[in-house]
Motif scaffolding. Sequence first.
Motif, mmCIF file in Angstrom:
data_model
loop_
_atom_site.group_PDB
_atom_site.id
_atom_site.type_symbol
_atom_site.label_atom_id
_atom_site.label_comp_id
_atom_site.label_asym_id
_atom_site.label_seq_id
_atom_site.Cartn_x
_atom_site.Cartn_y
_atom_site.Cartn_z
ATOM 1 N N ALA A 35 0.827 -1.218 0.000
ATOM 2 C CA ALA A 35 0.000 0.000 0.000
ATOM 3 C C ALA A 35 0.861 1.268 0.000
ATOM 4 C CB ALA A 35 -0.964 -0.014 1.184
ATOM 5 N N PRO A 36 1.959 1.340 0.783
ATOM 6 C CA PRO A 36 2.799 2.539 0.711
ATOM 7 C C PRO A 36 3.432 2.750 -0.673
ATOM 8 C CG PRO A 36 3.232 1.376 2.750
ATOM 9 C CD PRO A 36 2.341 0.496 1.909
ATOM 10 N N SER A 39 0.645 4.188 -2.854
ATOM 11 C CA SER A 39 0.394 5.587 -2.500
ATOM 12 C C SER A 39 1.490 6.498 -3.033
ATOM 13 C CB SER A 39 0.274 5.755 -0.991
ATOM 14 O OG SER A 39 -0.913 5.160 -0.528
ATOM 15 N N GLU A 40 2.721 6.010 -3.017
ATOM 16 C CA GLU A 40 3.837 6.798 -3.552
ATOM 17 C C GLU A 40 3.669 7.018 -5.056
ATOM 18 O OE1 GLU A 40 8.502 6.031 -4.368
ATOM 19 O OE2 GLU A 40 7.795 5.509 -2.364
ATOM 20 N N LYS A 44 -1.046 10.302 -3.569
ATOM 21 C CA LYS A 44 -2.182 10.648 -2.707
ATOM 22 C C LYS A 44 -2.684 9.409 -1.987
ATOM 23 C CE LYS A 44 -4.028 12.157 -6.318
ATOM 24 N NZ LYS A 44 -4.695 12.979 -7.229
ATOM 25 N N PRO A 45 -3.239 9.603 -0.810
ATOM 26 C CA PRO A 45 -3.795 8.472 -0.065
ATOM 27 C C PRO A 45 -5.193 8.124 -0.605
ATOM 28 C CG PRO A 45 -4.122 10.477 1.167
ATOM 29 C CD PRO A 45 -3.332 10.852 -0.065
ATOM 30 N N PRO A 46 -5.690 6.951 -0.256
ATOM 31 C CA PRO A 46 -7.049 6.604 -0.678
ATOM 32 C C PRO A 46 -8.087 7.449 0.057
ATOM 33 C CG PRO A 46 -6.195 4.955 0.832
ATOM 34 C CD PRO A 46 -5.070 5.905 0.543
ATOM 35 N N SER A 49 -9.762 3.292 3.445
ATOM 36 C CA SER A 49 -9.297 1.905 3.398
ATOM 37 C C SER A 49 -10.294 1.065 4.179
ATOM 38 C CB SER A 49 -7.903 1.769 4.009
ATOM 39 O OG SER A 49 -6.945 2.377 3.186
ATOM 40 N N ASP A 62 -8.780 -0.232 -0.909
ATOM 41 C CA ASP A 62 -8.572 1.218 -0.933
ATOM 42 C C ASP A 62 -9.486 1.798 -1.999
ATOM 43 O OD1 ASP A 62 -6.701 1.114 1.046
ATOM 44 O OD2 ASP A 62 -4.988 1.552 -0.250
ATOM 45 N N TYR A 64 -10.706 4.929 -4.372
ATOM 46 C CA TYR A 64 -10.273 6.150 -5.058
ATOM 47 C C TYR A 64 -11.354 6.553 -6.046
ATOM 48 C CZ TYR A 64 -5.436 5.422 -3.502
ATOM 49 O OH TYR A 64 -4.308 5.281 -2.752
#
Length: 118
Positions: A35-36, A39-40, A44-46, A49, A62, A64
Amino acid sequence: MIRLFAALCLALLTSGCLTTISHYQLSQFNRGMSAPEVSEKLKKPPLISIPVVADGRSFVFDRYFLNNGMGADIYYLAYEKNGLVFWGYVSEFRRHPDATLGRAVDQAILVPTPAATR
């Protein structure tokens, strides 16, 4: 009245840009990514989650918004054992050969997106 409508449309489009991802970004995914790492790539984060257990298996979905060219649709990334296993629209999860993913996404779609994370 037209100006008000135009201002509302612009506000929606601008706020949508903050939370949407693009098809180009999806092309950077590989199965097994954490997940990291995802996101990278997305920068942006979801929106949210969602942990789900289906048929004794644990997933994290996640959520979006994916830009479809005319707007944005809800799009899911599914992780199992901390690795990305599948990503797509709900209909794609339901057609996946692993029927457990379809049952799991059906649970994930019931969870509302918190307004604070939009």
